[in-house]
Design an enzyme around this catalytic site. Structure first.
Site, PDB file in Angstrom:
ATOM      1  N   GLU A  23      -2.341  20.102  11.404  1.00  0.00           N
ATOM      2  CA  GLU A  23      -2.169  19.107  10.341  1.00  0.00           C
ATOM      3  C   GLU A  23      -3.284  18.084  10.529  1.00  0.00           C
ATOM      4  OE1 GLU A  23       2.644  19.616  10.090  1.00  0.00           O
ATOM      5  OE2 GLU A  23       1.817  17.599  10.304  1.00  0.00           O
ATOM      6  N   GLU A  67     -12.675  10.164   5.220  1.00  0.00           N
ATOM      7  CA  GLU A  67     -11.354   9.620   5.555  1.00  0.00           C
ATOM      8  C   GLU A  67     -11.569   8.324   6.350  1.00  0.00           C
ATOM      9  OE1 GLU A  67      -8.889  11.475   8.620  1.00  0.00           O
ATOM     10  OE2 GLU A  67      -7.177  11.311   7.277  1.00  0.00           O
ATOM     11  N   LYS A  82       1.172  16.419  24.704  1.00  0.00           N
ATOM     12  CA  LYS A  82       0.077  15.509  25.084  1.00  0.00           C
ATOM     13  C   LYS A  82      -0.021  14.459  23.989  1.00  0.00           C
ATOM     14  CE  LYS A  82      -3.793  14.309  24.774  1.00  0.00           C
ATOM     15  NZ  LYS A  82      -4.140  12.919  24.348  1.00  0.00           N
TER      16      LYS A  82
END
Ligand code: NAD
Length: 509
Positions: free
Chosen positions: A269, A401, A194
């Site tokens: 990850e 982030e 996906k």
């Protein structure tokens, strides 16, 4: 491979490659056959270069994922039953075709994601390298260990887990998807991929290449669509044994919850806010080059970017002055122009998020030394690269982030301070440190809480080494046959007795 063509040549390549998808919506690949969504639904895919419509894309949901998972399940026995040598041969053909179309893939990636051709030309080739590396290990994938004891021969072996789901983000979509798909296929798993909804094109090119290379139908399936529909359905599907996911930490957390009822094995990850520590005894010219590269390459949309630079106070002002001059000189422009260093960010929504940190820096009392402000013209996804100084580690600009070309500089006094600031963060993906003192390098590398440390180096990926993060940056490691195959395979131990050991005798008087 360097970007060795002109801007015009790359534009022509991108146009031709994208035109191939025009006319009908980009389709899923299910069981080796291109397919529209069962619902008939599509979504629009726009280029961040100029907001133009690149095309329509089939929007998958649970029904499409179900068809893909069944196709992957049907194909599993044949694919995992082939010898490693057969899988190796086919996967090398995939790599050959990726190399043959590297320019197409790179150019499409640029117009689809805004990443620049100077980096994408190498990223396409790295995709081929990923296939070759894991293909070469396919013949040994089932091997285990011998662990004899006094009374038994013990030996282990591995076998492929089954159909697995691979869910990827938009930042360097082709390279990242090959990094997950290649080891899964080499191990003998079948895959439902996906791709990210903001960057579907290179995944469609990989599907085409896989079929052309002779990968049997159903071994690699691609379902386009949104995370909350197609992605969620994939993580919940009972035939899918594991999810390899690359994306945001908060999405990883959702996927873990979604996969819990079917006991999904997960490999994550996730995000990062990686420190680069510059000590005053370092080779400062090399350190400066690496600091620049690790945040302003790939548009700063890079999980391992060094987005916090911790600079020893003795050299802080001089280093920041030079850094500022370099950031000011960065060339922002069209991603297909080989001289461009920073292209448009992936999507207006992401661009707005990145820009919002200018106000956050000002409000927190930091200095916006370079960048910020609106760019003129219709280029809605472009940002001026930013450098924030006079920051402290508790500010949002140091903790969150941002995932754009934005660097936050923080001064420190001692080695202990540097490690404490570096580790005072929820993430733990990568850490970089620059010093001329070998003992210090070892101490700091040991004490940094991150999955990967580079000493006197930018991120240079070596495929056999473990890749992954601690804390909110991930679960598990990729790389080499040890790490990647461990995730995509089940290990079985077989113990055979020498008939010399005692067996307790119950019920015998
Ligand atoms: P994202 O988490 O928003 O999306 C990633 C993928 O997950 C997309 O395909 C999306 O459709 C899908 N998704 C979203 N919600 C889902 C759900 N509920 N269930 C299943 N799938 C779902 O991430 P992004 O914005 O596309 O990518 C940027 C992030 O990726 C950053 O945080 C970056 O650090 C991270 N990243 C990490 C690495 C690494 O190796 N650690 C590498 C690249 C990117």
């Amino acid at each position: 491979m360097a970007a060795d063509k002109t801007f015009d040549e790359y534009q022509a390549i991108a146009l031709a490659a994208v035109e191939r998808f025009e006319g009908s919506p980009l389709q899923h690949l299910i069981g080796g056959v291109p397919a529209a969504s069962v619902s008939g639904e599509t979504f629009e895919n726009h280029s961040p270069v100029d907001s133009s419509l690149l095309g329509l894309v089939a929007s998958g949901n649970a029904a499409d994922v179900d068809a893909a998972a069944r196709a992957a399940d049907d194909a599993f026995a044949d694919w995992s039953g082939r010898t490693g040598k057969e899988r190796k041969k086919i996967l090398h053909r995939v790599a050959d075709l990726i190399e043959a179309r590297a320019d197409d893939i790179a150019a499409v990636e640029c117009v689809d994601t805004g990443q620049t051709i100077r980096f994408m030309s190498a990223a396409a080739i790295r995709g081929a390298e990923n296939f070759r590396f894991f293909a070469d290990h396919a013949p040994d994938a089932n091997n285990g260990r011998s662990m004899p004891d006094e009374h038994h021969v013990n030996f282990s072996s591995r076998k492929a887990l089954g159909p697995v789901g691979v869910i990827t983000p938009w930042n360097t979509p082709f390279m990242l998807s090959t990094w997950k798909i290649a080891p899964a296929l080499a191990a003998g798993c079948t895959v439902v991929h996906k791709p990210a909804e903001w960057s579907p094109y290179s995944a469609a090119m990989l599907s085409e290449i896989a079929l052309e290379a002779g990968l049997p139908g159903g071994v690699l399936n691609t379902v386009h669509g949104f995370g909350e529909s197609a992605g969620k359905a994939l993580t919940e599907h009972p035939l899918i044994k594991a999810i390899a996911f690359v994306g945001e930490s908060s999405t990883g957390s959702m996927i873990q919850a979604q996969g819990a009822p079917t006991l999904k094995r997960v490999h994550f990850e996730l995000g990062g806010k990686n420190p680069v520590i510059v000590f005053d005894d370092a080779d400062l010219d090399r350190a400066l080059d690496a600091v620049m590269f690790m945040i302003y390459s790939l548009n700063g949309e890079r999980c391992t970017s060094s987005s916090r630079v911790l600079i020893q106070s003795t050299i802080h002002d001089a280093f920041v002055t030079e850094l500022g001059e370099r950031v000011q000189a960065l060339k922002v422009g069209h991603p297909l122009d080989p001289s461009t260093e920073i292209g448009p960010l992936i999507h207006p929504r992401h661009c707005a998020k990145v820009r919002s940190y200018e106000a956050k820096a000002n409000n927190a009392g930091a200095t916006v030394l370079v960048g910020g402000g609106e760019r003129q013209g219709p280029d809605s996804c472009y940002v001026n690269p930013m450098l924030f100084t006079n920051a402290t580690n508790d500010m949002e600009i140091a903790q969150e982030e941002i995932f754009g070309p934005v660097l936050t500089a923080i001064p420190f006094d001692t080695e202990i301070d540097a490690v404490q600031i570096a580790n005072d963060i929820e993430y733990g993906l990568a850490g970089y440190l620059w010093t001329g003192d070998t003992g210090r390098a070892q101490r700091v590398a040991r004490d940094l809480d991150a999955g990967m440390i580079w000493v006197n180096s930018q991120n240079v990926r070596h495929l056999p080494t473990p890749f992954g993060g601690t804390k909110a940056s991930g679960i598990g490691r990729d790389g080499g046959p040890e790490y990647s195959f461990e995730f995509y395979m089940e290990t079985k131990n077989i113990a055979i007795a020498y008939d010399t050991h005692a067996i307790p005798k119950l019920g015998k008087i």
